[in-house]
Design a protein around this motif. Structure first.
Motif, PDB file in Angstrom:
ATOM      1  N   LEU A   1       0.825  -1.207   0.000  1.00  0.00           N
ATOM      2  CA  LEU A   1       0.000   0.000   0.000  1.00  0.00           C
ATOM      3  C   LEU A   1       0.861   1.260   0.000  1.00  0.00           C
ATOM      4  N   GLU A   2       1.957   1.233   0.750  1.00  0.00           N
ATOM      5  CA  GLU A   2       2.855   2.386   0.784  1.00  0.00           C
ATOM      6  C   GLU A   2       3.445   2.655  -0.603  1.00  0.00           C
ATOM      7  N   ALA A   3       3.898   1.601  -1.262  1.00  0.00           N
ATOM      8  CA  ALA A   3       4.449   1.750  -2.619  1.00  0.00           C
ATOM      9  C   ALA A   3       3.366   2.234  -3.585  1.00  0.00           C
ATOM     10  N   TYR A   4       2.166   1.692  -3.455  1.00  0.00           N
ATOM     11  CA  TYR A   4       1.053   2.097  -4.321  1.00  0.00           C
ATOM     12  C   TYR A   4       0.705   3.564  -4.092  1.00  0.00           C
ATOM     13  N   ASN A   5       0.637   3.966  -2.819  1.00  0.00           N
ATOM     14  CA  ASN A   5       0.270   5.345  -2.488  1.00  0.00           C
ATOM     15  C   ASN A   5       1.294   6.358  -2.992  1.00  0.00           C
ATOM     16  N   LYS A   6       2.556   5.961  -3.075  1.00  0.00           N
ATOM     17  CA  LYS A   6       3.579   6.868  -3.614  1.00  0.00           C
ATOM     18  C   LYS A   6       3.310   7.158  -5.088  1.00  0.00           C
ATOM     19  N   LYS A   7       2.850   6.150  -5.810  1.00  0.00           N
ATOM     20  CA  LYS A   7       2.565   6.319  -7.237  1.00  0.00           C
ATOM     21  C   LYS A   7       1.165   6.859  -7.485  1.00  0.00           C
ATOM     22  N   ASN A   8       0.273   6.696  -6.523  1.00  0.00           N
ATOM     23  CA  ASN A   8      -1.132   7.095  -6.675  1.00  0.00           C
ATOM     24  C   ASN A   8      -1.593   7.859  -5.435  1.00  0.00           C
ATOM     25  N   PRO A   9      -1.118   9.076  -5.238  1.00  0.00           N
ATOM     26  CA  PRO A   9      -1.460   9.816  -4.020  1.00  0.00           C
ATOM     27  C   PRO A   9      -2.934  10.214  -3.930  1.00  0.00           C
ATOM     28  N   ASP A  10      -3.658  10.111  -5.036  1.00  0.00           N
ATOM     29  CA  ASP A  10      -5.071  10.486  -5.044  1.00  0.00           C
ATOM     30  C   ASP A  10      -5.985   9.322  -4.666  1.00  0.00           C
ATOM     31  N   VAL A  11      -5.389   8.176  -4.300  1.00  0.00           N
ATOM     32  CA  VAL A  11      -6.184   7.002  -3.918  1.00  0.00           C
ATOM     33  C   VAL A  11      -5.830   6.611  -2.488  1.00  0.00           C
ATOM     34  N   GLU A  12      -6.864   6.411  -1.680  1.00  0.00           N
ATOM     35  CA  GLU A  12      -6.682   5.954  -0.306  1.00  0.00           C
ATOM     36  C   GLU A  12      -7.358   4.591  -0.177  1.00  0.00           C
ATOM     37  N   ILE A  13      -6.612   3.592   0.297  1.00  0.00           N
ATOM     38  CA  ILE A  13      -7.160   2.252   0.454  1.00  0.00           C
ATOM     39  C   ILE A  13      -7.215   1.912   1.935  1.00  0.00           C
ATOM     40  N   GLU A  14      -8.407   1.641   2.418  1.00  0.00           N
ATOM     41  CA  GLU A  14      -8.606   1.235   3.805  1.00  0.00           C
ATOM     42  C   GLU A  14      -8.659  -0.291   3.861  1.00  0.00           C
TER      43      GLU A  14
END
Length: 123
Positions: free
Chosen positions: A61-74
């Motif tokens: 999730l951390e790696a994903y969030n770096k590339k996609n800061p406009d998406v939050e996954i709970e």
């Protein structure tokens, strides 16, 4: 080797269930989780309560969030006991997470609930 296989299994399951969404439609931005320009998604998994899996999922999730800061996954982590009954009920009631962890051999079972659910809600 077992740890590697488990992590690979979790990753494979997460990737394969992206298409398995809950019943019902999300038409407006609030229902789709989009608020303030940020997309919010939920991910249900039975393995998040186990430390090695939690670390692996958090790293992904951390790696994903770096590339996609406009998406939050709970992450909605539950234990294995009752997990399968819970996701069945959620799919049928239209309250399922956006992404659900299932094993490859179970995908067709849970995917089959989606048409049932969609047909049962039509008037």
């Amino acid at each position: 080797m077992k740890k590697r296989n488990r992590i690979l299994s979790v990753l494979l399951c997460a990737a394969m269930v992206a298409g398995l969404a809950g019943c019902g439609s999300k038409n407006d931005s609030e229902d789709s989780g989009e608020k303030d320009g940020k997309i919010k998604l939920t991910f249900s998994t039975s393995v998040y309560v186990e430390e090695p899996h939690q670390k692996a999922i958090d790293a992904l999730l951390e790696a994903y969030n770096k590339k996609n800061p406009d998406v939050e996954i709970e992450v909605l982590g539950a234990g294995y006991d009752g997990y399968w009954d819970n996701i069945t009920n959620e799919i049928q009631s239209g309250t399922a997470s956006d992404m659900i962890q299932v094993y490859p051999e179970n995908i067709s079972t849970y995917q089959a609930l989606k048409p049932f659910c969609e047909n049962s809600t039509k008037i």
